[in-house]
Design a protein around this motif. Structure first.
Motif, PDB file in Angstrom:
ATOM      1  N   ASP A 133       0.841  -1.193   0.000  1.00 41.32           N
ATOM      2  CA  ASP A 133       0.000   0.000   0.000  1.00 41.32           C
ATOM      3  C   ASP A 133       0.877   1.244   0.000  1.00 41.32           C
ATOM      4  O   ASP A 133       1.965   1.256   0.584  1.00 41.32           O
ATOM      5  N   LEU A 134       0.376   2.304  -0.635  1.00 44.06           N
ATOM      6  CA  LEU A 134       1.083   3.576  -0.648  1.00 44.06           C
ATOM      7  C   LEU A 134       0.113   4.636  -0.149  1.00 44.06           C
ATOM      8  O   LEU A 134      -0.918   4.896  -0.770  1.00 44.06           O
ATOM      9  N   SER A 135       0.433   5.221   0.992  1.00 50.90           N
ATOM     10  CA  SER A 135      -0.393   6.266   1.582  1.00 50.90           C
ATOM     11  C   SER A 135       0.187   7.605   1.138  1.00 50.90           C
ATOM     12  O   SER A 135       1.361   7.883   1.382  1.00 50.90           O
ATOM     13  N   VAL A 136      -0.637   8.421   0.480  1.00 52.70           N
ATOM     14  CA  VAL A 136      -0.122   9.631  -0.159  1.00 52.70           C
ATOM     15  C   VAL A 136      -1.043  10.821   0.063  1.00 52.70           C
ATOM     16  O   VAL A 136      -2.210  10.678   0.429  1.00 52.70           O
ATOM     17  N   VAL A 137      -0.474  11.996  -0.199  1.00 53.65           N
ATOM     18  CA  VAL A 137      -1.253  13.215  -0.367  1.00 53.65           C
ATOM     19  C   VAL A 137      -1.098  13.590  -1.831  1.00 53.65           C
ATOM     20  O   VAL A 137       0.025  13.788  -2.308  1.00 53.65           O
ATOM     21  N   LEU A 138      -2.211  13.642  -2.534  1.00 51.91           N
ATOM     22  CA  LEU A 138      -2.190  13.972  -3.951  1.00 51.91           C
ATOM     23  C   LEU A 138      -1.976  15.476  -4.151  1.00 51.91           C
ATOM     24  O   LEU A 138      -2.108  16.270  -3.205  1.00 51.91           O
ATOM     25  N   LYS A 139      -1.678  15.875  -5.368  1.00 58.04           N
ATOM     26  CA  LYS A 139      -1.477  17.285  -5.703  1.00 58.04           C
ATOM     27  C   LYS A 139      -2.672  18.125  -5.265  1.00 58.04           C
ATOM     28  O   LYS A 139      -2.520  19.265  -4.830  1.00 58.04           O
ATOM     29  N   SER A 140      -3.859  17.577  -5.330  1.00 61.90           N
ATOM     30  CA  SER A 140      -5.090  18.279  -4.943  1.00 61.90           C
ATOM     31  C   SER A 140      -5.188  18.524  -3.447  1.00 61.90           C
ATOM     32  O   SER A 140      -6.026  19.297  -2.992  1.00 61.90           O
ATOM     33  N   GLY A 141      -4.352  17.830  -2.653  1.00 68.13           N
ATOM     34  CA  GLY A 141      -4.426  17.915  -1.200  1.00 68.13           C
ATOM     35  C   GLY A 141      -5.183  16.770  -0.568  1.00 68.13           C
ATOM     36  O   GLY A 141      -5.207  16.631   0.656  1.00 68.13           O
ATOM     37  N   ARG A 175       3.089  14.225  -1.486  1.00 66.24           N
ATOM     38  CA  ARG A 175       3.713  13.679  -0.272  1.00 66.24           C
ATOM     39  C   ARG A 175       3.420  12.189  -0.190  1.00 66.24           C
ATOM     40  O   ARG A 175       2.311  11.751  -0.473  1.00 66.24           O
ATOM     41  N   VAL A 176       4.409  11.413   0.216  1.00 66.08           N
ATOM     42  CA  VAL A 176       4.215   9.997   0.504  1.00 66.08           C
ATOM     43  C   VAL A 176       4.320   9.851   2.015  1.00 66.08           C
ATOM     44  O   VAL A 176       5.351  10.194   2.611  1.00 66.08           O
ATOM     45  N   LEU A 177       3.260   9.376   2.626  1.00 69.92           N
ATOM     46  CA  LEU A 177       3.202   9.258   4.083  1.00 69.92           C
ATOM     47  C   LEU A 177       3.855   7.962   4.554  1.00 69.92           C
ATOM     48  O   LEU A 177       3.710   6.914   3.912  1.00 69.92           O
ATOM     49  N   ASN A 178       4.553   8.065   5.665  1.00 65.29           N
ATOM     50  CA  ASN A 178       5.136   6.871   6.270  1.00 65.29           C
ATOM     51  C   ASN A 178       4.026   6.018   6.903  1.00 65.29           C
ATOM     52  O   ASN A 178       4.013   4.802   6.757  1.00 65.29           O
ATOM     53  N   SER A 179       3.090   6.691   7.584  1.00 60.06           N
ATOM     54  CA  SER A 179       1.960   5.991   8.210  1.00 60.06           C
ATOM     55  C   SER A 179       1.063   5.401   7.136  1.00 60.06           C
ATOM     56  O   SER A 179       0.568   6.117   6.276  1.00 60.06           O
ATOM     57  N   GLY A 180       0.881   4.113   7.153  1.00 64.36           N
ATOM     58  CA  GLY A 180       0.010   3.442   6.210  1.00 64.36           C
ATOM     59  C   GLY A 180       0.692   2.936   4.954  1.00 64.36           C
ATOM     60  O   GLY A 180       0.080   2.246   4.152  1.00 64.36           O
ATOM     61  N   THR A 181       1.956   3.295   4.746  1.00 58.50           N
ATOM     62  CA  THR A 181       2.687   2.819   3.566  1.00 58.50           C
ATOM     63  C   THR A 181       3.391   1.512   3.902  1.00 58.50           C
ATOM     64  O   THR A 181       4.166   1.447   4.846  1.00 58.50           O
ATOM     65  N   ALA A 196      -5.805  13.199   0.838  1.00 64.29           N
ATOM     66  CA  ALA A 196      -5.006  12.108   1.395  1.00 64.29           C
ATOM     67  C   ALA A 196      -5.730  10.802   1.098  1.00 64.29           C
ATOM     68  O   ALA A 196      -6.910  10.653   1.437  1.00 64.29           O
ATOM     69  N   VAL A 197      -5.041   9.877   0.441  1.00 59.99           N
ATOM     70  CA  VAL A 197      -5.629   8.593   0.073  1.00 59.99           C
ATOM     71  C   VAL A 197      -4.594   7.494   0.259  1.00 59.99           C
ATOM     72  O   VAL A 197      -3.388   7.747   0.251  1.00 59.99           O
ATOM     73  N   THR A 198      -5.079   6.270   0.409  1.00 59.31           N
ATOM     74  CA  THR A 198      -4.206   5.110   0.400  1.00 59.31           C
ATOM     75  C   THR A 198      -4.451   4.355  -0.890  1.00 59.31           C
ATOM     76  O   THR A 198      -5.593   4.005  -1.212  1.00 59.31           O
ATOM     77  N   LEU A 199      -3.378   4.147  -1.635  1.00 63.39           N
ATOM     78  CA  LEU A 199      -3.434   3.395  -2.889  1.00 63.39           C
ATOM     79  C   LEU A 199      -3.117   1.948  -2.536  1.00 63.39           C
ATOM     80  O   LEU A 199      -1.965   1.621  -2.242  1.00 63.39           O
ATOM     81  N   PRO A 200      -4.114   1.062  -2.524  1.00 65.83           N
ATOM     82  CA  PRO A 200      -3.908  -0.286  -2.017  1.00 65.83           C
ATOM     83  C   PRO A 200      -3.273  -1.228  -3.040  1.00 65.83           C
ATOM     84  O   PRO A 200      -3.503  -1.113  -4.249  1.00 65.83           O
TER      85      PRO A 200
END
Length: 89
Positions: A46-54, A74-80, A56-60
């Motif tokens: 999984d990749l937990s990110v903040v998209l350009k739009s702002g 941004r790529v978040l450490n939490s959830g990645t 925050a989603v997790t790409l499973p």
């Protein structure tokens, strides 16, 4: 002998080929240096990110070696859980 680039005078766009890349270290507090055109991981997960739009989603369940066309700020450490994250531009 230098490599020939027949397209050096064309401007880059979202539909053109990827021309650069950089490793991304997931961080909950800091944006990456440049918004991506796409992302790829070398270790599935999984990749937990903040998209350009702002948003925050997790790409499973991203698969290793696949280019995913996400504009990420941004790529978040939490959830990645994916590893070897590469930003592509």
């Amino acid at each position: 002998m230098p490599t020939t680039d027949n397209f050096h005078d064309y401007s880059a766009g979202l539909t053109g080929p990827i021309c650069g890349g950089f490793p991304i270290t997931p961080d909950d507090a800091a944006d990456i240096a440049q918004v991506t055109r796409a992302v790829m991981v070398s270790g599935a997960g999984d990749l937990s990110v903040v998209l350009k739009s702002g948003d925050a989603v997790t790409l499973p369940n991203l698969m290793a070696g696949v280019v995913y066309p996400f504009r990420i700020a941004r790529v978040l450490n939490s959830g990645t859980t994916a590893s070897g994250v590469m930003g592509l531009v």
